[in-house]
Design a protein around this motif. Structure first.
Motif, PDB file in Angstrom:
ATOM      1  N   TRP A   1     -17.945  20.019  14.824  1.00 55.18           N
ATOM      2  CA  TRP A   1     -19.177  20.524  14.232  1.00 55.18           C
ATOM      3  C   TRP A   1     -19.566  21.864  14.856  1.00 55.18           C
ATOM      4  CZ3 TRP A   1     -23.958  20.818  16.973  1.00 55.18           C
ATOM      5  CH2 TRP A   1     -25.033  21.240  16.181  1.00 55.18           C
TER       6      TRP A   1
ATOM      7  N   ASN B   1     -16.945  24.793  13.865  1.00 57.10           N
ATOM      8  CA  ASN B   1     -16.774  25.241  12.486  1.00 57.10           C
ATOM      9  C   ASN B   1     -18.021  25.143  11.613  1.00 57.10           C
ATOM     10  OD1 ASN B   1     -13.763  23.780  13.148  1.00 57.10           O
ATOM     11  ND2 ASN B   1     -13.872  25.943  12.625  1.00 57.10           N
ATOM     12  N   PHE B   2     -19.095  24.568  12.146  1.00 53.98           N
ATOM     13  CA  PHE B   2     -20.276  24.443  11.298  1.00 53.98           C
ATOM     14  C   PHE B   2     -21.542  24.959  11.955  1.00 53.98           C
ATOM     15  CE2 PHE B   2     -17.202  21.450   9.676  1.00 53.98           C
ATOM     16  CZ  PHE B   2     -17.250  21.707   8.315  1.00 53.98           C
ATOM     17  N   THR B   3     -21.406  25.717  13.028  1.00 55.46           N
ATOM     18  CA  THR B   3     -22.592  26.341  13.609  1.00 55.46           C
ATOM     19  C   THR B   3     -22.310  27.826  13.802  1.00 55.46           C
ATOM     20  OG1 THR B   3     -21.884  26.106  15.898  1.00 55.46           O
ATOM     21  CG2 THR B   3     -23.104  24.257  14.951  1.00 55.46           C
ATOM     22  N   ARG B   4     -23.392  28.559  14.007  1.00 59.61           N
ATOM     23  CA  ARG B   4     -23.223  30.008  14.214  1.00 59.61           C
ATOM     24  C   ARG B   4     -22.526  30.299  15.519  1.00 59.61           C
ATOM     25  NH1 ARG B   4     -28.989  31.936  11.731  1.00 59.61           N
ATOM     26  NH2 ARG B   4     -28.395  31.428   9.611  1.00 59.61           N
TER      27      ARG B   4
ATOM     28  N   GLY C   1     -18.817  30.377  14.979  1.00 61.91           N
ATOM     29  CA  GLY C   1     -18.361  31.618  14.355  1.00 61.91           C
ATOM     30  C   GLY C   1     -18.303  32.748  15.361  1.00 61.91           C
ATOM     31  N   ARG C   2     -19.298  32.774  16.241  1.00 61.84           N
ATOM     32  CA  ARG C   2     -19.326  33.838  17.255  1.00 61.84           C
ATOM     33  C   ARG C   2     -18.165  33.710  18.223  1.00 61.84           C
ATOM     34  NH1 ARG C   2     -25.700  33.028  18.271  1.00 61.84           N
ATOM     35  NH2 ARG C   2     -26.414  34.369  16.586  1.00 61.84           N
TER      36      ARG C   2
ATOM     37  N   TYR D   1     -15.189  32.386  17.643  1.00 60.81           N
ATOM     38  CA  TYR D   1     -13.997  32.880  16.961  1.00 60.81           C
ATOM     39  C   TYR D   1     -14.032  34.402  16.892  1.00 60.81           C
ATOM     40  CZ  TYR D   1     -12.298  28.378  15.196  1.00 60.81           C
ATOM     41  OH  TYR D   1     -11.784  27.129  15.086  1.00 60.81           O
ATOM     42  N   GLY D   2     -15.202  34.949  16.584  1.00 64.07           N
ATOM     43  CA  GLY D   2     -15.341  36.399  16.455  1.00 64.07           C
ATOM     44  C   GLY D   2     -15.029  37.109  17.759  1.00 64.07           C
TER      45      GLY D   2
ATOM     46  N   VAL E   1     -23.049  40.264  17.335  1.00 62.92           N
ATOM     47  CA  VAL E   1     -22.838  39.009  18.069  1.00 62.92           C
ATOM     48  C   VAL E   1     -23.343  39.194  19.493  1.00 62.92           C
ATOM     49  CG1 VAL E   1     -21.069  37.502  19.046  1.00 62.92           C
ATOM     50  CG2 VAL E   1     -20.860  38.297  16.701  1.00 62.92           C
TER      51      VAL E   1
ATOM     52  N   GLY F   1      -9.141  33.540  18.917  1.00 65.20           N
ATOM     53  CA  GLY F   1      -9.461  33.848  17.525  1.00 65.20           C
ATOM     54  C   GLY F   1      -8.918  32.892  16.481  1.00 65.20           C
TER      55      GLY F   1
END
Lengths: 503, 319
Positions: free
Chosen positions: B178, B181-184, B187-188, B190-191, B204, B261
């Motif tokens: 969760w 893959n399902f929170t901001r 994403g950060r 991975y970024g 970010v 990444g």
């Protein structure tokens, strides 16, 4: 002045770096619904000004107001929240994330505390449809071309409720069609009331799309002009701070190349990326490589330099068979390459100018024959002077120099190794007008000294200016070879476009 | 099928293949019981490796995991045996300390712009040294709460057992998926691993993300230490030596790119399970030295890195 319409106003902005006043009391006014060019030579302060607007740097003095409210962006996130978005020359998105994630990073739509992927993908598709892009938004960004990535970056910037959109040399790596569609989108955004700051080195593009122009020089404001009432010549002299001698476009005496000895020849040479082609360069001859982006210009340079191996065919240097399987062999044989992507493939960023310059010579000599420090210094000082590299010190890290000066250092690196054949891949990309002329001057000088040169460039006027022979590439094939007085922009363009010869 | 899931598929199929191979060769291998034992025996490693996954996704590395596991075990056992603490407050304290420990490593990495490798290496020595200072001897744990928790679980068909540590590991797994893959924050992370400079320019918060990632990893290591203590009923300063390397191996075999990444938390689970199944296979065989596990894992690692190289290379060419 019409203040109601003012969107972003900078007044007397000052930014000082140790030893340098990068911005000295600069004013800049952006109105709603205009495209405003920000111009100046490298080192004029454009980048610094942009970085101050976007919060990358804190200003040391002056005021910035957005819609009449003073703002103090502390970082890029801050500036974005205020409505100032930037798209950089090198696309600054995340290659590993999906297109949709790139569009919404930081503002992902959520449902029950989870990112709502379905909605995010749907909204991404809708958003891109506005830019006439129909992409798989769930695919990773790096599966798309730079041009599309750039449009995605713009879409992201605008969707983050941008009032101000800053485009920092967005066209540097786009071809003509892509530039046209970018301009179309810029005009549409302007008509929606967004203020666009456009930084570029292509003056034609400035006139094609901009309403007003602000010129900087040496960190100070030169003036703000209406694009319609400023001639290109005046603009250039504002940028340079002197009246420009009319750009010398008269043709040089073309070397009577065919009678001379061939310096380097490719016969039916093929690489993984290129179809079979012939190429010959003589000493003192400049061979231009023309063609659109991705047409195979760079690949041809790589083939000659031994980065890409020869799959079939023959290469000869001074009449002797050579078969370079790596660039080192090419260097030892007397070749030099200034690569297209200076930052990535050309410079050693944190190393000094001197260290960058001696690199090729040292490699050629081999590591066990160290060049004495005194000799290194002499060499560096000599080339800094000869190529007019603007720097206070040869020990300065090269990444602190402007693009044009970096390019000169790389040129010096190869010249120090005394090559017989130089390959220049886009030597003038991202370089301002003044340095541009100097580099072209240099190309001519080198040629007169008996060097063979192969120069790939997307600027036709420049190719016409210095080439003795132009090879036109299309779709990774050689489609035409033009030499002598036949070299005209029109002739080359026809070849690129695939039209038969008009004569 | 999306190309980006390819390494994940490879890992899952490899696990299925190895498990099937064992099942064909040995009676009793292909049972739910053996499968569940993979979880019971490796629960602590699953938890630690999940924390490691976030660090590696962000482009970093955490070498302090094994030491943190030992340190949290030692702290818990000493607090219980020498000071008469109930396990629950001891757990809470250890989790908080672990999180702070990771957060400070993250802060040092970010603010001093230091290599994660060297900072967490220092963290590794620090935690290992500290646990030895607290107690050089192995401290046994005797508490009725421990017995209750260790015995807690559900009987599954075929004599398989869904124990408390497996339950914890699975809950952690679900939360981690969760988070990734399902929170901001995910994403950060991975970024950050994709391109730190671009991520910064896209707004970010680099400092907060870096610190969170290392705090999370050390939190997971502390939790893994708790689960490990249910397994060994003791705290020992020389326990879990080299577990960080097992965790890194599991993450890489699980298809996460070591440079950051790319990758998935679920892959890490299968990475651990693959290592577990190799071990089980060797113990079923009975004639092979258990060190063969290391050799096989070494080879697997090599194959997976080569595979990633190939995939990355192909991805770039298709551009």
């Amino acid at each position: 002045m019409n203040t109601d319409n003012t969107l972003l106003a900078l007044r007397g902005v000052v930014k000082t770096f140790p030893g340098v006043k990068a911005l000295d009391g600069v004013d800049f006014t952006l109105r709603k619904g205009e495209i405003h060019a920000l111009l100046g030579e490298n080192g004029a302060g454009k980048s610094t000004l942009i970085k101050v607007m976007t919060g990358v740097y804190r200003r040391d003095g002056g005021d910035i107001s957005l819609e009449d409210k003073p703002i103090h962006p502390a970082n890029t996130g801050d500036a974005q929240n205020l409505g100032i978005s930037t798209v950089y020359q090198e696309v600054n998105l995340l290659p590993n994330l999906t297109v949709a994630q790139n569009l919404f990073l930081g503002l992902e739509p959520k449902r029950f505390g989870c990112i709502d992927w379905r909605r995010m993908n749907r909204e991404a598709r809708e958003l891109l449809a506005g830019y006439e892009l129909d992409l798989d938004v769930t695919a990773a960004l790096n599966t798309y071309s730079v041009a599309i990535q750039q449009l995605i970056a713009i879409a992201r910037g605008v969707s983050m409720s941008a009032k101000v959109l800053i485009l920092d040399e967005p066209t540097a790596s786009l071809d003509a069609d892509e530039v046209a569609s970018l301009f179309k989108i810029m005009r549409e955004l302007r008509d929606k009331g967004i203020g666009i700051v456009f930084v570029t080195h292509f003056l034609d593009q400035v006139y094609a799309v901009c309403d007003r122009i602000t010129v900087l020089r040496n960190g100070a404001l030169v003036g703000e002009f209406e694009a319609a009432s400023l001639s290109q010549q005046d603009l250039v002299s504002h940028m340079l701070g002197k009246a420009l001698e009319k750009a010398v476009h008269e043709k040089i005496e073309h070397a009577d190349a065919e009678s001379r000895d061939k310096l380097f020849e490719l016969k039916g040479a093929r690489s993984q990326a290129l179809e079979a082609l012939d190429l010959s360069v003589s000493a003192g001859q400049v061979v231009g490589l023309a063609g659109l982006l991705g047409s195979g210009r760079t690949e041809l340079c790589k083939l000659v330099f031994g980065v890409d191996g020869l799959v079939a065919g023959d290469a000869e240097l001074n009449g002797q068979h050579v078969r370079f399987t790596n660039p080192r062999q090419a260097v030892v044989a007397g070749l030099g390459l200034c690569p297209e992507d200076r930052k990535k493939d050309g410079i050693f960023g944190p190393m000094s100018i001197r260290e960058n310059m001696i690199m090729a010579l040292q490699n050629k000599r081999g590591w066990w024959r160290y060049i004495p420090m005194k000799k290194q210094r002499e060499l560096a000082e000599r080339y800094v002077k000869a190529l007019k590299i603007a720097t206070s010190d040869i020990e300065k890290p090269i990444n602190q120099l402007s693009g044009g000066n970096q390019q000169k250092v790389i040129l010096a690196r190869w010249l120090a190794a005394e090559p017989r054949l130089m390959l220049l891949d886009e030597p003038t990309r991202g370089i301002d007008v003044g340095a541009h002329a100097e580099i072209i001057q240099l190309i001519r000088q080198l040629c007169a000294q008996g060097l063979g040169l192969i120069v790939a460039s997307s600027e036709l006027d420049e190719l016409v200016e210095f080439s003795d022979k132009v090879i036109v590439m299309r779709d990774r094939r050689k489609v035409a070879e033009v030499s002598g007085n036949e070299i005209t922009q029109q002739r080359i363009m026809q070849a690129i476009a695939g039209q038969p010869q008009a004569s | 099928m999306h190309k980006k899931f390819l390494p994940l598929y490879v890992t899952c199929s490899l696990f299925a293949l190895l498990f099937a191979a064992g099942a064909v060769q040995f009676e009793n291998f292909g049972s739910l019981r053996v499968f569940m034992n993979l979880f019971t025996d490796n629960a602590f490693l699953i938890i630690a490796a999940i924390g490691m996954t976030f660090v590696i996704l962000s482009g970093g590395i955490d070498l302090s995991v094994g030491s943190t596991i030992a340190l949290s075990g030692v702290i818990i056992s000493v607090l219980m045996q020498n000071y008469g603490w109930h396990p629950l407050p001891a757990f809470a304290l250890v989790l908080v300390l672990g999180t702070l420990f990771g957060a400070s490593m993250g802060a040092i990495i970010h603010y001093y712009q230091l290599q994660p490798f060297i900072v967490t290496l220092a963290g590794m020595f620090f935690a290992r040294g500290l646990s030895s200072v607290i107690s050089e001897e192995s401290v046994p744990i005797m508490h009725s709460f421990y017995d209750d928790v260790a015995m807690f679980g559900f009987e599954l068909p075929g004599g398989a057992w869904l124990g408390s540590s497996t339950i914890i590991a699975l809950v952690v797994l679900a939360l981690a998926i969760w988070l990734a893959n399902f929170t901001r924050l995910g994403g950060r992370v991975y970024g950050l691993g994709g391109d730190a400079q671009s991520a910064a320019l896209m707004g970010v918060p680099i400092a907060r993300t870096t610190i969170s990632v290392y705090a999370l990893s050390s939190f997971m290591a502390a939790l893994a230490g708790i689960v490990f203590s249910f397994y060994t009923f003791s705290g020992y300063s020389l326990a879990a030596v080299g577990v960080e390397l097992d965790a890194i191996a599991a993450v890489v075999i699980g298809g996460t790119l070591l440079t950051g990444g790319y990758g998935y938390v679920l892959g890490t689970l299968f990475g651990v399970l693959i290592m577990g199944v190799v071990q089980t296979y060797i113990s079923f065989d009975g004639t092979l030295s258990s060190w063969w596990t290391k050799i096989v894992i070494g080879l697997l690692l090599f194959v997976f890195i080569a595979l990633q190289r190939y995939l990355v290379g192909r991805g770039q060419k298709s551009r």
